[in-house]
Design a protein around this motif. Structure first.
Motif, PDB file in Angstrom:
ATOM      1  N   THR A 404       0.839  -1.073  -0.029  1.00 34.57           N
ATOM      2  CA  THR A 404       0.071  -0.171  -0.065  1.00 34.57           C
ATOM      3  C   THR A 404       0.715   1.052  -0.025  1.00 34.57           C
ATOM      4  O   THR A 404       1.819   1.422   0.840  1.00 34.57           O
ATOM      5  CB  THR A 404      -0.939   0.122   1.274  1.00 34.57           C
ATOM      6  OG1 THR A 404      -1.556  -0.962   1.397  1.00 34.57           O
ATOM      7  CG2 THR A 404      -1.842   1.268   1.120  1.00 34.57           C
ATOM      8  N   SER A 406       1.826   5.378   0.269  1.00 30.87           N
ATOM      9  CA  SER A 406       1.338   6.478   1.134  1.00 30.87           C
ATOM     10  C   SER A 406       0.418   7.605   0.193  1.00 30.87           C
ATOM     11  O   SER A 406       0.760   7.281  -0.828  1.00 30.87           O
ATOM     12  CB  SER A 406       2.308   7.250   1.993  1.00 30.87           C
ATOM     13  OG  SER A 406       3.380   7.638   0.778  1.00 30.87           O
ATOM     14  N   PRO A 409       3.204   9.968  -1.908  1.00 35.02           N
ATOM     15  CA  PRO A 409       4.480   9.205  -2.239  1.00 35.02           C
ATOM     16  C   PRO A 409       5.671  10.107  -2.633  1.00 35.02           C
ATOM     17  O   PRO A 409       5.515  11.014  -3.334  1.00 35.02           O
ATOM     18  CB  PRO A 409       4.036   8.192  -3.403  1.00 35.02           C
ATOM     19  CG  PRO A 409       3.005   8.977  -4.022  1.00 35.02           C
ATOM     20  CD  PRO A 409       2.379   9.678  -2.852  1.00 35.02           C
ATOM     21  N   GLN A 472      11.690   1.782   3.031  1.00 38.32           N
ATOM     22  CA  GLN A 472      11.592   3.222   3.732  1.00 38.32           C
ATOM     23  C   GLN A 472      12.702   4.167   3.870  1.00 38.32           C
ATOM     24  O   GLN A 472      13.715   3.524   3.784  1.00 38.32           O
ATOM     25  CB  GLN A 472      11.116   2.566   5.313  1.00 38.32           C
ATOM     26  CG  GLN A 472       9.964   1.746   5.613  1.00 38.32           C
ATOM     27  CD  GLN A 472       8.721   2.169   4.640  1.00 38.32           C
ATOM     28  OE1 GLN A 472       8.256   3.132   4.690  1.00 38.32           O
ATOM     29  NE2 GLN A 472       8.025   1.115   4.149  1.00 38.32           N
ATOM     30  N   ALA A 476       7.754   4.910   1.822  1.00 38.99           N
ATOM     31  CA  ALA A 476       6.675   4.741   2.815  1.00 38.99           C
ATOM     32  C   ALA A 476       5.386   3.993   2.572  1.00 38.99           C
ATOM     33  O   ALA A 476       4.468   4.861   2.697  1.00 38.99           O
ATOM     34  CB  ALA A 476       6.350   6.507   3.070  1.00 38.99           C
ATOM     35  N   THR A 477       5.626   3.032   2.657  1.00 41.19           N
ATOM     36  CA  THR A 477       4.313   2.118   2.301  1.00 41.19           C
ATOM     37  C   THR A 477       3.494   1.786   3.528  1.00 41.19           C
ATOM     38  O   THR A 477       4.098   2.130   4.767  1.00 41.19           O
ATOM     39  CB  THR A 477       4.973   0.793   2.077  1.00 41.19           C
ATOM     40  OG1 THR A 477       5.503   0.110   2.940  1.00 41.19           O
ATOM     41  CG2 THR A 477       5.595   0.745   0.631  1.00 41.19           C
ATOM     42  N   GLY A 478       2.172   1.577   3.235  1.00 40.64           N
ATOM     43  CA  GLY A 478       1.255   1.104   4.445  1.00 40.64           C
ATOM     44  C   GLY A 478       1.338  -0.079   4.749  1.00 40.64           C
ATOM     45  O   GLY A 478       2.378  -0.595   4.421  1.00 40.64           O
ATOM     46  N   HIS A 507      -6.202  -0.916   7.962  1.00 41.24           N
ATOM     47  CA  HIS A 507      -6.547   0.552   7.669  1.00 41.24           C
ATOM     48  C   HIS A 507      -7.455   0.957   8.765  1.00 41.24           C
ATOM     49  O   HIS A 507      -7.251   2.077   9.464  1.00 41.24           O
ATOM     50  CB  HIS A 507      -7.122   0.942   6.589  1.00 41.24           C
ATOM     51  CG  HIS A 507      -7.195   2.418   6.368  1.00 41.24           C
ATOM     52  ND1 HIS A 507      -6.352   3.516   6.182  1.00 41.24           N
ATOM     53  CD2 HIS A 507      -8.394   3.127   6.400  1.00 41.24           C
ATOM     54  CE1 HIS A 507      -6.969   4.724   6.192  1.00 41.24           C
ATOM     55  NE2 HIS A 507      -8.224   4.576   6.306  1.00 41.24           N
ATOM     56  N   PHE A 512      -0.235   0.015  10.007  1.00 43.95           N
ATOM     57  CA  PHE A 512       0.434   0.474   8.727  1.00 43.95           C
ATOM     58  C   PHE A 512       2.054  -0.003   8.837  1.00 43.95           C
ATOM     59  O   PHE A 512       2.624   0.234   7.794  1.00 43.95           O
ATOM     60  CB  PHE A 512       0.318   2.056   8.710  1.00 43.95           C
ATOM     61  CG  PHE A 512      -0.735   2.655   8.751  1.00 43.95           C
ATOM     62  CD1 PHE A 512      -1.923   2.265   7.933  1.00 43.95           C
ATOM     63  CD2 PHE A 512      -1.237   3.544   9.895  1.00 43.95           C
ATOM     64  CE1 PHE A 512      -3.068   2.907   7.576  1.00 43.95           C
ATOM     65  CE2 PHE A 512      -2.454   4.070   9.550  1.00 43.95           C
ATOM     66  CZ  PHE A 512      -3.336   3.677   8.822  1.00 43.95           C
ATOM     67  N   ASP A 513       2.375  -0.629   9.865  1.00 42.19           N
ATOM     68  CA  ASP A 513       3.704  -0.908  10.157  1.00 42.19           C
ATOM     69  C   ASP A 513       4.028  -2.399  10.133  1.00 42.19           C
ATOM     70  O   ASP A 513       4.870  -2.756  10.925  1.00 42.19           O
ATOM     71  CB  ASP A 513       4.320  -0.124  11.202  1.00 42.19           C
ATOM     72  CG  ASP A 513       3.426  -0.537  12.511  1.00 42.19           C
ATOM     73  OD1 ASP A 513       2.449  -1.213  12.474  1.00 42.19           O
ATOM     74  OD2 ASP A 513       4.171  -0.363  13.358  1.00 42.19           O
TER      75      ASP A 513
END
Length: 619
Positions: A404, A406, A409, A472, A476-478, A507, A512-513
């Motif tokens: 996913t 951000s 981006p 990262q 910065a992916t979800g 979500h 998200f991590d």
């Protein structure tokens, strides 16, 4: 420094022109000497040998033991060209290190300025010779005569008796002058012949070089037209130059290399970081451009610097794009190597650009294929048949990984996709996988080489975590979701829907991590998919509230382990590293507190759901 004689400004001429007559027998000696020299010239003897022959014959006709000859260079200086000594033989190399007419050499300057012979009978007491030179060569008396051609002094001839006095007669001087006049004619013609031969040789060499470079261009062009890749082109450049060739990217990572087999190299002879860090080398590399495409670095070798490298810049669409290096191994670098490297760099630039265009075209086709696979818009046979075109074998199992993106981006969707697939290739050690970019996320197709065993799936999930961490903060992916194993064409659309549901659940819980596995969230997905997330969280907290409030966490930990062990006391005891009776005792306490039988199917399902919700919603 002068070799034999060397002095300065003129005083009185030795004799007026034509005031003496050379005896006929000595004239014959001079003519005979020149007949022998001319015979050598006809044989096309080397110029230096001819000049030395002049020195030898002059010694013979004058009756001295030593003679030296100096020629005028284009810069006006008179440098040693040949020498002979009856006692020492050929002294040409020593003469070549000398120069006449230098500062303090008034003797030589007098001969040059007057274009007449000059005799010094007592060198030690005459102020004109170059003192240090005369002492070095042990000169006592010396005669110098000019070589005059077309009114210009083109050289100087000197004779003396080594460390001995010689009484030069007027006849000796005239003989030497006659000899010099004939020598000037002969030497000027010989020098002209040398220049003509040199020019002819240069023309022939230039013609051969142009023909060779045309052949190089033809071979490189034909190689590309025949479909050669960059490795083949680099190997061809190595063959053409007879030296190792190395292709680098902008960060000096080796993309391809080749070397003649005779060198026996088992690794590329790269330009070291130490050499690249030298200020002079950095400046040379930074100065490379289309106007100055190549340079040799380091320009000269020193201890510890290793080999020299002819570095040529690759430019693609107006932007620097790496280097091509020809390495000085086995054979010295030559001027033609620069031409080969520059031709090669141009061909490689075009080749790399072409390959990029092909990759982009193939990548778009592969994206379209993966989109069809996920949407199930094509029949099964068509998808299976087209898969090998893109390196995808649908008869083997795969998993999907959903990244996913951000909301804001740092990279474009295309750049993000390239970065993700490149990291998969690097970390999983596989060919760059198929991927498709969709609004807000990227889906990657990962092949399973071992049939999708539990161990392989666990390893893949761990690698996916590494991929996610490496992205990262560039991406910065979800939440990142891994699908179940897809073994049939029909599995892929279903897996895509499952991953979307899990991403939505993540979500909803602000997760998200982490990397999530759809196979671990079966019951949770069913409950949460209704959209009643708050009610689900409230249910979980209420379900375990009594136990949580009654102890310090031991009972809750035991209950969680019991559920994870699917209601088996032995499995929970092993997980907690306690005795089975301890587990039975604690589960009894839980039954007392909740009024439920923790081992019943309903209680196990409810507890499993509650623990999943609590774990998923934990910050």
């Amino acid at each position: 420094m002068t070799l034999l004689p060397s002095t300065g400004t003129a005083t009185t001429p030795l004799h007026p022109p034509g005031t003496a007559t050379v005896p006929r027998h000595r004239e014959r000696d001079v003519i005979t000497a020149f007949a022998e020299i001319t015979g050598e010239a006809i044989k096309d003897t080397d110029l230096e040998e001819l000049l030395r022959a002049v020195c030898v014959k002059l010694c013979e006709v004058i009756g001295v033991c030593r003679s030296s000859l100096y020629l005028k260079r284009p810069d006006g200086r008179f440098r040693g060209a040949a020498g002979h000594c009856a006692e020492q033989g050929d002294i040409t190399e020593a003469v070549k290190r000398q120069e006449s007419g230098i500062e303090g050499d008034r003797f030589s300057r007098e001969i040059i300025d007057t274009a007449r012979p000059v005799l010094i009978e007592d060198v030690r007491n005459d102020p004109r010779p170059h003192r240090r030179t005369m002492e070095h060569w042990q000169v006592r008396a010396m005669l110098g005569v000019p070589l005059v051609f077309d009114g210009e002094v083109i050289g100087l001839l000197f004779v003396d008796d080594r460390d001995g006095d010689h009484a030069y007669t007027q006849e000796d001087i005239e003989i030497a002058e006659m000899f010099a006049q004939l020598s000037a004619l002969f030497i000027s013609q010989a020098m002209l012949n040398v220049r003509l031969r040199t020019q002819a040789s240069e023309i022939a060499r230039s013609r051969n070089t142009l023909a060779y470079l045309a052949d190089v261009h033809r071979k490189l062009t034909n190689a590309v037209l025949e479909g050669a890749d960059i490795h083949t082109v680099v190997a061809l450049l190595s063959d053409l130059s007879g030296k190792p060739a190395v292709l680098y990217d902008e960060d000096f990572r080796v993309l391809a290399w080749s070397a003649p087999a005779a060198l026996g190299l088992d690794r590329p002879p790269v330009i070291s970081e130490k050499i690249r860090g030298m200020p002079s080398v950095k400046a040379e590399l930074a100065g490379l451009s289309p106007e100055r495409p190549s340079a040799v670095v380091p320009p000269t070798l020193s201890v510890g610097l290793g080999r020299r490298h002819l570095m040529c810049r690759l430019v693609i669409e107006g932007r620097p794009n790496g280097y091509l290096g020809i390495v000085e191994v086995g054979r010295s670098l030559e001027a033609v190597d620069a031409n080969i490297a520059e031709h090669g760099a141009t061909v490689l630039s075009l080749q790399i650009l072409s390959e990029r265009r092909q990759i982009e075209t193939q990548g778009q086709a592969r994206d379209d294929y993966l989109s069809d696979l996920l949407r199930n818009t094509r029949d099964k046979e068509h998808l299976i048949r087209r898969g090998p075109q893109f390196g995808i074998d649908l008869t083997n199992p795969h998993v999907l990984v959903r990244f996913t993106l951000s909301a804001n981006p740092r990279l474009t969707a295309s750049a993000a996709q390239r970065l993700v697939t490149r990291r998969f290739r690097e970390i999983l050690g596989i060919d760059e996988p198929a991927a498709v970019k969709l609004p807000g996320h990227i889906i990657v197709l990962v092949p399973l080489r071992e049939g999708g065993s539990a161990d392989e799936l666990a390893a893949v999930r761990e690698k996916v975590r590494q991929v996610r961490a490496s992205l990262q903060p560039d991406l910065a992916t979800g939440a990142t979701v891994v699908s179940g194993v897809c073994r049939e064409v029909a599995d892929f659309p279903h897996a895509a829907r499952e991953m979307r549901e899990v991403a939505e659940i993540a979500h909803s819980f602000d997760r998200f991590d982490d990397v999530l596995d759809v196979t671990e969230l079966g019951l949770l997905r069913v409950v949460v998919s209704s959209g009643r997330v708050k009610e689900a969280v409230r249910f979980a907290h209420e379900y375990v509230h009594t136990v949580r409030a009654a102890d310090d966490g031991v009972l809750l930990e035991t209950w969680r382990a019991f559920v994870a062990a699917e209601g088996r006391v032995q499995g929970a005891a092993v997980a907690l590293d306690v005795h089975e009776n301890t587990v039975r005792y604690r589960m009894g306490k839980i039954k007392e507190l909740t009024g439920l039988d923790p081992s019943s199917l309903d209680a196990l399902l409810s507890a499993r759901l509650a623990f999943q919700i609590l774990e998923f919603s934990a910050r």
